[in-house]
Design a protein around this motif. Sequence first.
Motif, mmCIF file in Angstrom:
data_model
loop_
_atom_site.group_PDB
_atom_site.id
_atom_site.type_symbol
_atom_site.label_atom_id
_atom_site.label_comp_id
_atom_site.label_asym_id
_atom_site.label_seq_id
_atom_site.Cartn_x
_atom_site.Cartn_y
_atom_site.Cartn_z
ATOM 1 N N GLU A 201 -48.161 25.358 24.398
ATOM 2 C CA GLU A 201 -48.312 25.164 25.844
ATOM 3 C C GLU A 201 -48.534 26.530 26.464
ATOM 4 O OE1 GLU A 201 -46.855 26.232 29.543
ATOM 5 O OE2 GLU A 201 -45.227 26.002 28.084
ATOM 6 N N PHE A 202 -49.626 26.657 27.213
ATOM 7 C CA PHE A 202 -49.954 27.923 27.863
ATOM 8 C C PHE A 202 -50.420 27.623 29.272
ATOM 9 C CE2 PHE A 202 -52.802 31.522 28.834
ATOM 10 C CZ PHE A 202 -51.925 32.574 28.609
ATOM 11 N N MET A 203 -49.723 28.163 30.274
ATOM 12 C CA MET A 203 -50.013 27.856 31.669
ATOM 13 C C MET A 203 -49.973 26.348 31.901
ATOM 14 S SD MET A 203 -52.982 30.722 32.392
ATOM 15 C CE MET A 203 -53.509 29.946 33.919
ATOM 16 N N ALA A 204 -49.031 25.671 31.185
ATOM 17 C CA ALA A 204 -48.796 24.224 31.248
ATOM 18 C C ALA A 204 -49.884 23.411 30.573
ATOM 19 C CB ALA A 204 -48.591 23.749 32.682
ATOM 20 N N HIS A 205 -50.904 24.050 30.012
ATOM 21 C CA HIS A 205 -51.967 23.362 29.282
ATOM 22 C C HIS A 205 -51.573 23.236 27.812
ATOM 23 C CE1 HIS A 205 -54.198 24.611 32.859
ATOM 24 N NE2 HIS A 205 -55.153 23.762 32.519
ATOM 25 N N LEU A 206 -51.810 22.072 27.237
ATOM 26 C CA LEU A 206 -51.623 21.888 25.804
ATOM 27 C C LEU A 206 -52.815 22.491 25.075
ATOM 28 C CD1 LEU A 206 -50.270 18.241 25.834
ATOM 29 C CD2 LEU A 206 -48.979 20.312 25.291
ATOM 30 N N VAL A 207 -52.520 23.276 24.029
ATOM 31 C CA VAL A 207 -53.551 24.035 23.321
ATOM 32 C C VAL A 207 -53.497 23.687 21.836
ATOM 33 C CG1 VAL A 207 -54.397 26.351 22.761
ATOM 34 C CG2 VAL A 207 -53.332 25.914 24.990
ATOM 35 N N GLY A 208 -54.657 23.446 21.242
ATOM 36 C CA GLY A 208 -54.738 23.172 19.814
ATOM 37 C C GLY A 208 -54.550 24.433 18.994
ATOM 38 N N GLU A 209 -54.299 24.256 17.697
ATOM 39 C CA GLU A 209 -54.001 25.410 16.850
ATOM 40 C C GLU A 209 -55.183 26.363 16.721
ATOM 41 O OE1 GLU A 209 -54.552 22.590 12.875
ATOM 42 O OE2 GLU A 209 -52.636 23.541 13.335
ATOM 43 N N THR A 210 -56.400 25.892 17.010
ATOM 44 C CA THR A 210 -57.566 26.779 16.971
ATOM 45 C C THR A 210 -57.772 27.541 18.276
ATOM 46 O OG1 THR A 210 -59.055 25.013 17.709
ATOM 47 C CG2 THR A 210 -58.737 25.266 15.326
ATOM 48 N N GLY A 211 -56.943 27.245 19.277
ATOM 49 C CA GLY A 211 -57.070 27.934 20.557
ATOM 50 C C GLY A 211 -57.884 27.183 21.588
ATOM 51 N N VAL A 212 -58.251 25.949 21.302
ATOM 52 C CA VAL A 212 -59.032 25.130 22.234
ATOM 53 C C VAL A 212 -58.079 24.270 23.060
ATOM 54 C CG1 VAL A 212 -60.780 23.318 22.440
ATOM 55 C CG2 VAL A 212 -61.007 25.088 20.676
ATOM 56 N N ILE A 213 -58.338 24.167 24.381
ATOM 57 C CA ILE A 213 -57.522 23.310 25.245
ATOM 58 C C ILE A 213 -57.642 21.868 24.758
ATOM 59 C CG2 ILE A 213 -57.144 22.490 27.595
ATOM 60 C CD1 ILE A 213 -56.510 25.433 27.235
ATOM 61 N N ALA A 214 -56.493 21.219 24.577
ATOM 62 C CA ALA A 214 -56.476 19.876 23.999
ATOM 63 C C ALA A 214 -57.051 18.833 24.950
ATOM 64 C CB ALA A 214 -55.044 19.498 23.621
ATOM 65 N N ASP A 215 -57.724 17.853 24.367
ATOM 66 C CA ASP A 215 -58.258 16.727 25.138
ATOM 67 C C ASP A 215 -57.136 15.692 25.277
ATOM 68 O OD1 ASP A 215 -59.802 14.890 26.446
ATOM 69 O OD2 ASP A 215 -60.896 14.231 24.653
ATOM 70 N N TYR A 216 -56.211 15.990 26.183
ATOM 71 C CA TYR A 216 -55.039 15.133 26.380
ATOM 72 C C TYR A 216 -54.936 14.824 27.864
ATOM 73 C CZ TYR A 216 -50.187 13.480 26.024
ATOM 74 O OH TYR A 216 -49.040 12.718 26.071
ATOM 75 N N GLU A 217 -54.651 13.595 28.185
ATOM 76 C CA GLU A 217 -54.737 13.115 29.566
ATOM 77 C C GLU A 217 -53.915 13.960 30.537
ATOM 78 O OE1 GLU A 217 -53.475 10.762 33.071
ATOM 79 O OE2 GLU A 217 -52.214 11.283 31.349
ATOM 80 N N LEU A 218 -52.732 14.404 30.133
ATOM 81 C CA LEU A 218 -51.898 15.191 31.043
ATOM 82 C C LEU A 218 -52.574 16.488 31.483
ATOM 83 C CD1 LEU A 218 -48.228 14.877 29.699
ATOM 84 C CD2 LEU A 218 -49.128 14.086 31.894
ATOM 85 N N ASN A 219 -53.378 17.067 30.596
ATOM 86 C CA ASN A 219 -54.085 18.297 30.964
ATOM 87 C C ASN A 219 -55.001 18.087 32.168
ATOM 88 O OD1 ASN A 219 -52.948 19.993 29.086
ATOM 89 N ND2 ASN A 219 -54.652 19.878 27.633
#
Length: 326
Positions: free
Chosen positions: A245-263
């Motif tokens: 979690e970075f700046m409240a964004h969920l982040v994948g292990e490769t460093g890409v912002i996750a495609d998750y509804e809460l984001n």
Amino acid sequence: MAERNLDFELARQIHTVLVLHFLEGLKQFEIAQKLNMSTSKVNRLITQGHKLGMVKISIESPFARLTELEAQLVGGTALETAVVAPTVSGNAETTLKQVGLAAANLLLESLRDGDVLAITGGKAVSAVVDNLSPEREMNVTVVPLTGGVQGKYYTDVNHLVTRMAERLGGKAMLVHAPLFAESRTQRDMVKNMAPIKEVFDLARSASVALTGIGSVEPRGSSYYDLNPVPESDRKMLVGLGVAAEFMAHLVGETGVIADYELNSRLVALSPSEISSCRKVIGVAAGLQKVRPVQAVLNGKFLNSLVMDEEAVTALLAEMGRMKHVA
């Protein structure tokens, strides 16, 4: 034991000043300007270094191992600055305090009068606020990078912004909005409200950003302090490779912002919106933050990192393993 460890941050400052003065040949006023401290403090630190026996033919310091780790981190990542604090074995709270002390000093070295400082919430950022001891009042404006979650002192980012501004002697501007909106449409509406837009526009132009780095593993996760997520979703997130979690964004292990509804419902700036900051400082402590920090580094969201020795050692080992596998 704890008291001895808490002296490490002073020893670090002495070591830094001695190296700049005796090895790099900087004058005291040049060191004061570089480290954003008074000339009298530089003189005092040099005097203390002499009294402690740190000035001989060479500069001796308990930080040889830590500075070696710092150099390895900078050399192996996109970081410009790394600060490694000592780990206090068996005491996570004191280790976090050590990291907070180190990050507080890095922050004070980085800030200049007239700067905008943008921060997130989180336990690590709260530890930085707790350990700030500026020599003078600083003409800075402190703003949040996200909306807030009330209920805990470290999740209420407006509370931390206010305390940070008070410690620095600057002014605070707050975002009176929740961290999560009910829909993407509502998020857009909230972010475009004039008082909130004004603060977020300031945050985008910040010279310095200070952020925590959260984990998403069910045990000890700080993300779920921000938003209660069902147990099934927690396991799903980890299974999908979400690591941080970075700046409240969920982040994948490769460093890409996750495609998750809460984001999509976050009332917050995205990591890309602070990429032009002069200094983006990430703060983390503990072995549970190794995977999250690695994900954030893969995303190149930071140019500065403050972390404890045990966690950095594990992080470097994992980076080496991944490089070998690749």
